[in-house]
Design a protein around this motif. Structure first.
Motif, PDB file in Angstrom:
ATOM      1  N   GLU A 158       0.834  -1.212   0.000  1.00  0.00           N
ATOM      2  CA  GLU A 158       0.000   0.000   0.000  1.00  0.00           C
ATOM      3  C   GLU A 158       0.864   1.257   0.000  1.00  0.00           C
ATOM      4  OE1 GLU A 158      -2.701  -0.356   3.248  1.00  0.00           O
ATOM      5  OE2 GLU A 158      -3.757  -2.068   2.383  1.00  0.00           O
ATOM      6  N   ILE A 159       1.782   1.303  -0.937  1.00  0.00           N
ATOM      7  CA  ILE A 159       2.656   2.461  -1.105  1.00  0.00           C
ATOM      8  C   ILE A 159       2.018   3.414  -2.108  1.00  0.00           C
ATOM      9  CG2 ILE A 159       4.975   3.226  -1.716  1.00  0.00           C
ATOM     10  CD1 ILE A 159       4.809   1.421   0.754  1.00  0.00           C
ATOM     11  N   MET A 160       1.938   4.677  -1.757  1.00  0.00           N
ATOM     12  CA  MET A 160       1.363   5.660  -2.676  1.00  0.00           C
ATOM     13  C   MET A 160       2.384   6.009  -3.758  1.00  0.00           C
ATOM     14  SD  MET A 160      -1.654   5.975  -1.685  1.00  0.00           S
ATOM     15  CE  MET A 160      -2.121   7.313  -2.788  1.00  0.00           C
ATOM     16  N   GLY A 161       1.958   5.895  -5.005  1.00  0.00           N
ATOM     17  CA  GLY A 161       2.835   6.197  -6.119  1.00  0.00           C
ATOM     18  C   GLY A 161       2.077   6.883  -7.235  1.00  0.00           C
ATOM     19  N   SER A 162       2.794   7.327  -8.237  1.00  0.00           N
ATOM     20  CA  SER A 162       2.205   8.076  -9.345  1.00  0.00           C
ATOM     21  C   SER A 162       1.543   7.138 -10.350  1.00  0.00           C
ATOM     22  CB  SER A 162       3.283   8.894 -10.059  1.00  0.00           C
ATOM     23  OG  SER A 162       3.904   9.788  -9.160  1.00  0.00           O
ATOM     24  N   LYS A 163       0.398   7.606 -10.867  1.00  0.00           N
ATOM     25  CA  LYS A 163      -0.183   6.944 -12.022  1.00  0.00           C
ATOM     26  C   LYS A 163       0.556   7.410 -13.277  1.00  0.00           C
ATOM     27  CE  LYS A 163      -4.948   6.464 -10.338  1.00  0.00           C
ATOM     28  NZ  LYS A 163      -6.373   6.835 -10.601  1.00  0.00           N
ATOM     29  N   ILE A 164       0.493   6.606 -14.310  1.00  0.00           N
ATOM     30  CA  ILE A 164       1.143   6.985 -15.556  1.00  0.00           C
ATOM     31  C   ILE A 164       0.499   8.247 -16.131  1.00  0.00           C
ATOM     32  CG2 ILE A 164       1.511   6.296 -17.959  1.00  0.00           C
ATOM     33  CD1 ILE A 164       3.406   5.011 -16.026  1.00  0.00           C
ATOM     34  N   SER A 165      -0.836   8.352 -15.986  1.00  0.00           N
ATOM     35  CA  SER A 165      -1.557   9.519 -16.530  1.00  0.00           C
ATOM     36  C   SER A 165      -1.430  10.715 -15.587  1.00  0.00           C
ATOM     37  CB  SER A 165      -3.023   9.162 -16.788  1.00  0.00           C
ATOM     38  OG  SER A 165      -3.618   8.660 -15.580  1.00  0.00           O
ATOM     39  N   THR A 166      -2.145  10.632 -14.474  1.00  0.00           N
ATOM     40  CA  THR A 166      -2.102  11.729 -13.509  1.00  0.00           C
ATOM     41  C   THR A 166      -2.590  11.239 -12.163  1.00  0.00           C
ATOM     42  OG1 THR A 166      -2.868  13.983 -13.034  1.00  0.00           O
ATOM     43  CG2 THR A 166      -4.444  12.490 -14.060  1.00  0.00           C
ATOM     44  N   GLY A 167      -2.208  11.922 -11.122  1.00  0.00           N
ATOM     45  CA  GLY A 167      -2.663  11.559  -9.793  1.00  0.00           C
ATOM     46  C   GLY A 167      -1.829  10.468  -9.166  1.00  0.00           C
ATOM     47  N   CYS A 168      -2.376   9.898  -8.084  1.00  0.00           N
ATOM     48  CA  CYS A 168      -1.668   8.864  -7.324  1.00  0.00           C
ATOM     49  C   CYS A 168      -2.560   7.650  -7.134  1.00  0.00           C
ATOM     50  CB  CYS A 168      -1.246   9.399  -5.958  1.00  0.00           C
ATOM     51  SG  CYS A 168      -0.096  10.775  -6.017  1.00  0.00           S
ATOM     52  N   LYS A 169      -1.933   6.541  -6.807  1.00  0.00           N
ATOM     53  CA  LYS A 169      -2.682   5.336  -6.451  1.00  0.00           C
ATOM     54  C   LYS A 169      -1.847   4.485  -5.514  1.00  0.00           C
ATOM     55  CE  LYS A 169      -1.281   2.386 -10.345  1.00  0.00           C
ATOM     56  NZ  LYS A 169      -1.789   1.531 -11.437  1.00  0.00           N
ATOM     57  N   SER A 170      -2.521   3.555  -4.809  1.00  0.00           N
ATOM     58  CA  SER A 170      -1.854   2.678  -3.855  1.00  0.00           C
ATOM     59  C   SER A 170      -1.318   1.448  -4.598  1.00  0.00           C
ATOM     60  CB  SER A 170      -2.830   2.243  -2.761  1.00  0.00           C
ATOM     61  OG  SER A 170      -2.225   1.324  -1.887  1.00  0.00           O
ATOM     62  N   LEU A 171      -0.053   1.103  -4.325  1.00  0.00           N
ATOM     63  CA  LEU A 171       0.592  -0.020  -4.993  1.00  0.00           C
ATOM     64  C   LEU A 171       1.187  -0.966  -3.956  1.00  0.00           C
ATOM     65  CD1 LEU A 171       2.545   1.995  -7.717  1.00  0.00           C
ATOM     66  CD2 LEU A 171       0.456   0.666  -8.086  1.00  0.00           C
ATOM     67  N   SER A 172       1.187  -2.268  -4.292  1.00  0.00           N
ATOM     68  CA  SER A 172       1.772  -3.273  -3.409  1.00  0.00           C
ATOM     69  C   SER A 172       2.576  -4.264  -4.237  1.00  0.00           C
ATOM     70  CB  SER A 172       0.680  -4.029  -2.625  1.00  0.00           C
ATOM     71  OG  SER A 172      -0.007  -3.168  -1.747  1.00  0.00           O
ATOM     72  N   GLY A 173       3.627  -4.806  -3.610  1.00  0.00           N
ATOM     73  CA  GLY A 173       4.452  -5.798  -4.272  1.00  0.00           C
ATOM     74  C   GLY A 173       5.930  -5.519  -4.065  1.00  0.00           C
ATOM     75  N   THR A 174       6.761  -6.543  -4.230  1.00  0.00           N
ATOM     76  CA  THR A 174       8.199  -6.295  -4.173  1.00  0.00           C
ATOM     77  C   THR A 174       8.644  -5.451  -5.365  1.00  0.00           C
ATOM     78  OG1 THR A 174       8.647  -8.404  -5.308  1.00  0.00           O
ATOM     79  CG2 THR A 174       8.654  -8.419  -2.909  1.00  0.00           C
ATOM     80  N   SER A 175       7.803  -5.377  -6.399  1.00  0.00           N
ATOM     81  CA  SER A 175       8.093  -4.482  -7.518  1.00  0.00           C
ATOM     82  C   SER A 175       8.005  -3.017  -7.098  1.00  0.00           C
ATOM     83  CB  SER A 175       7.116  -4.744  -8.663  1.00  0.00           C
ATOM     84  OG  SER A 175       7.332  -6.020  -9.219  1.00  0.00           O
ATOM     85  N   VAL A 176       7.345  -2.753  -5.978  1.00  0.00           N
ATOM     86  CA  VAL A 176       7.284  -1.403  -5.414  1.00  0.00           C
ATOM     87  C   VAL A 176       8.432  -1.196  -4.430  1.00  0.00           C
ATOM     88  CG1 VAL A 176       5.857   0.241  -4.141  1.00  0.00           C
ATOM     89  CG2 VAL A 176       4.775  -1.417  -5.680  1.00  0.00           C
ATOM     90  N   ALA A 177       8.713  -2.220  -3.634  1.00  0.00           N
ATOM     91  CA  ALA A 177       9.803  -2.112  -2.665  1.00  0.00           C
ATOM     92  C   ALA A 177      11.149  -1.933  -3.356  1.00  0.00           C
ATOM     93  CB  ALA A 177       9.826  -3.358  -1.778  1.00  0.00           C
ATOM     94  N   SER A 178      11.324  -2.585  -4.493  1.00  0.00           N
ATOM     95  CA  SER A 178      12.602  -2.515  -5.200  1.00  0.00           C
ATOM     96  C   SER A 178      12.941  -1.098  -5.668  1.00  0.00           C
ATOM     97  CB  SER A 178      12.602  -3.501  -6.378  1.00  0.00           C
ATOM     98  OG  SER A 178      13.811  -3.464  -7.081  1.00  0.00           O
ATOM     99  N   PRO A 179      12.040  -0.365  -6.353  1.00  0.00           N
ATOM    100  CA  PRO A 179      12.391   1.013  -6.727  1.00  0.00           C
ATOM    101  C   PRO A 179      12.553   1.943  -5.530  1.00  0.00           C
ATOM    102  CG  PRO A 179      10.138   0.502  -7.387  1.00  0.00           C
ATOM    103  CD  PRO A 179      10.776  -0.790  -6.974  1.00  0.00           C
TER     104      PRO A 179
END
Length: 800
Positions: A158-179
């Motif tokens: 549940e890490i807040m990150g940028s959407k490709i278009s605009t705004g933010c969204k919650s993301l989960s996964g080691t693909s988030v922890a790695s960056p």
């Protein structure tokens, strides 16, 4: 990393005119965009795409590269070798460890490579995220022990990150922890002034700063969290005063530190056991290439430390940036009654060529601290030997999953090891008071008198003829217990599982079934036991214990006088369907699945399914059944339900041998096998390994090169293998023939196995014997001539 930490670091960075956190945010957005470009619309990527991307990273002199993607194929050599080239060019690579948790042995490539920073995920409560893959690394198995991975963990739920278009969204996964870690690395890179950056920063020094600065979490073990949660400020302090050096990761193995040191802290050492292997990674921050200057040495802190014998194996060349140091630890025979702790350090000296402008080589001494628990040797009935040698997994071959109900995971790739997908079973056995040892060598390489039960679970390998003969006599004459948990094997089903792989542009077909039933039947043939080729599914109950039979096989041969349990199951072998698809109206037939037998001095138990012991796709566990089986095979305790008169067979269960499951003729099994067309040898993980000056009849010859290039065990006595002399008790297993040649003999077992004799004395012995025979021939000729000369009465030779 707290907001206060980030604020403090930002002030530090601004004070030295370095990039701000705002710039870091842009870096993370760019890395996410690159990761998305690496996937097709079907979420598929190809090796060639990554090779192009890595070449671009090298050509543009990137400092840091994040890869939030991976897979289980650590033998994809073009990919693996390009990663080596990437890190050898001083690019710090950060990669997600994978989202296959909470299963163990599920690390993804390239994060499982030692020169890459592998990142796992945690939540905001500092708990390991359920989805985060667990170690250990599995490409060293069966002839070695896996490494500690992930290297570190970071927030990934549940890490807040940028959407490709605009705004933010919650993301989960080691693909988030790695960056997140990649961003931390970027900040740390910017801490070092650009003029000194080239001399100090590299993939090894950055990993040293991260793992040494990480905050160890209190709950998870080393194969869940690695060094711990990334700590930006601590790593920053390490890098500020960093001098190029080598180190060992992890730097401590403490048997008293539970649960972090699991599985080592769960089972103490004792004399007479198979070697305990601990595989550490050498991080060489002094240069991309390094060498071991002198063999590793063990420095005990007290007198009791001399009871520990360590066989070291390590990298010939430390490249790129990393190598391995494997410790094979045993307690000497004189420590059979010792109870207590052994403490000390293992040191090894590493050197690298001088950097530009330096005159002499760089040198550094690494230390690994050991604190080990030792207890007196347990009784035979409490010792269980796990056969790891006869387990094959993907890669190198297409080994299909064990449960055919599972459609989204077609490969059996989790290692099939006590400390990967069987780790819960291992904990259960330890809780039940059993001591479990691992054998990574053929069955001829252990002394059956030391063990109550040999445990064979989900095995795909073939067997040497010598193994079959020895096991028969181990059970009948030596009283060894044998417990076998098989799996499905059906040729028609294997053919239907064939698929076309877009990446390799080739057809993939299973090299065997869930288990290698034809090979198991050969092993069990001396006891009159055999499995069939049915694929059975269904629920059943024994003594109130509800269990699930998931794609298991049936017993088709069993001797009279044994106990056989049968239950009504659906057979999906003909239709190719599984329980989820079969209609409820299909008829169920009684199928034998559990057999128990006393034969000679030993006891045998066979069961047709291993899914109930395997954590990967388990529906219900059968640990209760395993404990009852071990009570029988190890201690001859008969459960009244399992041995009731109602299941005792007066006549044998029989099927003609020509109706038993047969081997596939369209697969070259020798490509994947350590048995077929191979030589029978005992390896470093068996008690028959030659340690120092004392041997057990079989000496290891040659080297065990395991891809992708970092062998965990050196099987020869070469420059990178050192040994301490062990005072282990020698078994009387060698004899001499009329010529004085030694051979391996087990008189009581009625088995003779040719001994691999060291060439350093065999060749001189042959030359000496030949010379002696030649001398005797000349001596006899001369004697004849003397006799004839004397009889002729003259001084002339007489023509014969």
């Amino acid at each position: 990393m707290t907001i206060l930490d980030m604020e403090h670091l930002s002030l530090e960075l601004l004070r030295v005119k370095m990039p701000s956190v705002l710039v870091l945010h842009q870096i993370l957005r760019f890395m996410l965009f690159v990761c998305l470009l690496m996937l097709s619309s079907l979420q598929v990527s190809y090796t060639s795409w990554f090779l192009d991307a890595f070449n671009y990273a090298i050509a543009t002199n990137m400092d840091v590269l994040n890869l939030s993607i991976g897979g289980p194929d650590y033998l994809d050599l073009p990919f693996v070798e390009k990663v080596w080239e990437l890190t050898a060019n001083n690019i710090i690579m950060v990669s997600a460890i994978g989202n296959d948790g909470p299963l163990y042995g599920t690390l993804n490539n390239p994060a499982d490579q030692s020169d890459v920073i592998g990142v796992g995920g945690i939540d905001y409560s500092d708990h390991i995220a359920s989805f985060s893959s667990r170690g250990m690394s599995t490409w060293e198995i069966p002839h070695g022990y896996g490494r500690v991975k992930p290297d570190i963990v970071a927030y990934g739920r549940e890490i807040m990150g940028s959407k490709i278009s605009t705004g933010c969204k919650s993301l989960s996964g080691t693909s988030v922890a790695s960056p997140v870690v990649a961003g931390v690395v970027c900040l740390l890179v910017s801490v070092i002034p650009e003029g000194n950056r080239k001399d100090i920063l590299n993939p090894a020094s950055m990993k040293q700063a991260l793992v040494e600065g990480a905050a160890k979490l209190s709950g998870p073990n080393m194969y869940e969290q690695g060094a711990g949660r990334v700590d930006l400020l601590e790593s920053y302090e390490i890098l500020k005063s960093y001098q190029p050096r080598a180190s060992i990761f992890p730097s401590i193995l403490d048997y008293t530190d539970c649960p972090y040191s699991w599985p080592f802290c769960r089972q103490p050492l004792y004399a007479g056991a198979m070697p305990i292997i601990f595989n550490a990674t050498i991080l060489n921050g002094m240069g991309v290439i390094g060498y071991v200057e002198s063999p590793p040495t063990w420095h005990p802190s007290n007198e009791e430390g001399n009871l520990l014998s360590i066989h070291f194996t390590y990298s010939d060349i430390i490249w790129p940036w990393t190598g391995y140091l494997a410790l094979h630890m045993q307690i000497k025979e004189e420590g059979a009654q010792f109870s207590g702790e052994i403490e000390g350090n293992v040191t090894v000296k590493i050197y690298s060529p001088p950097a530009q402008g330096e005159k002499g080589p760089r040198s550094s001494t690494c230390a690994l601290h050991l604190k080990l628990q030792v207890l007196p040797t347990p009784p035979r009935s409490k010792r269980v030997l796990w056969d790891q040698f006869h387990s094959i997994k993907y890669p190198p071959g297409y080994i299909p999953r064990d449960s055919l109900d599972v459609r989204n995971d077609i490969l059996d790739w989790h290692g099939d090891h006590l400390h990967t997908n069987f780790h819960i079973m291992f904990n259960m056995l330890r809780d039940a008071g059993y001591y479990v040892e691992t054998l990574g060598s053929p069955l001829t390489c252990f002394d059956a008198c030391q063990y109550g039960t040999l445990l064979l679970v989900d095995l795909e390998e073939e067997y040497f003829a010598e193994e079959i003969k020895k096991l028969r006599d181990d059970v009948i004459n030596t009283g060894l217990g044998l417990a076998v948990f098989a799996e499905w094997y059906n040729v028609d089903t294997m053919v239907k599982m064939r698929f076309f792989d877009d990446n390799t542009r080739s057809w993939w077909t299973p090299v065997t079934g869930g288990a290698n039933i034809p090979a198991l039947n050969d092993l069990l043939a001396p006891f009159g036991i055999a499995f069939g080729d049915k694929i059975l599914n269904g629920d059943f109950s024994i003594d109130g214990e509800q269990s699930r039979y998931a794609s298991g096989t049936d017993i088709v041969k069993f001797p009279g006088g044994g106990y056989v349990h049968s239950f009504p199951f659906l057979d999906s072998s003909e239709s190719g369907a599984t329980q989820n698809i079969l209609s409820s109206g299909m008829n169920k037939a009684d199928s034998p699945i559990l057999g128990l037998l006393e034969v000679g001095g030993g006891r045998i138990a066979v069961y047709g399914d291993s899914n109930c012991l395997d954590s990967s796709h388990m529906v219900t566990n059968c640990y209760w059944l395993l404990k009852k089986i071990l009570d029988f095979t190890s201690r001859s305790i008969k459960d009244p339900v399992l041995f009731s008169d109602s299941v005792r067979r007066d006549s044998p269960l029989y099927l003609d041998d020509n109706q038993l499951p047969s081997r596939r003729t369209d697969v070259n099994f020798s490509t994947y096998s350590a048995v077929v067309a191979k030589e029978l040898i005992c390896r470093s993980d068996s008690r028959f390994e030659v340690w120092g000056t004392k041997g057990y009849g079989l000496q290891v010859m040659g080297r065990n090169r395991r891809l992708p290039g970092f062998p965990v065990i050196d099987l020869g006595r070469s420059l990178n293998s050192t040994m301490e002399t062990s005072n282990m008790k020698q078994f009387n297993l060698t004899k001499e023939d009329d010529l004085g040649n030694k051979y391996f003999s087990l008189d009581d077992l009625q088995v003779d196995v040719p001994m691999m004799v060291a060439s350093h004395w065999l060749i001189p012995a042959i030359v000496a014997i030949s010379g002696l025979l030649l001398f005797l021939s000349f001596w006899r000729i001369r004697q004849k001539r003397r006799r004839r000369r004397k009889g002729s009465g003259s001084g002339r030779f007489v023509t014969p």
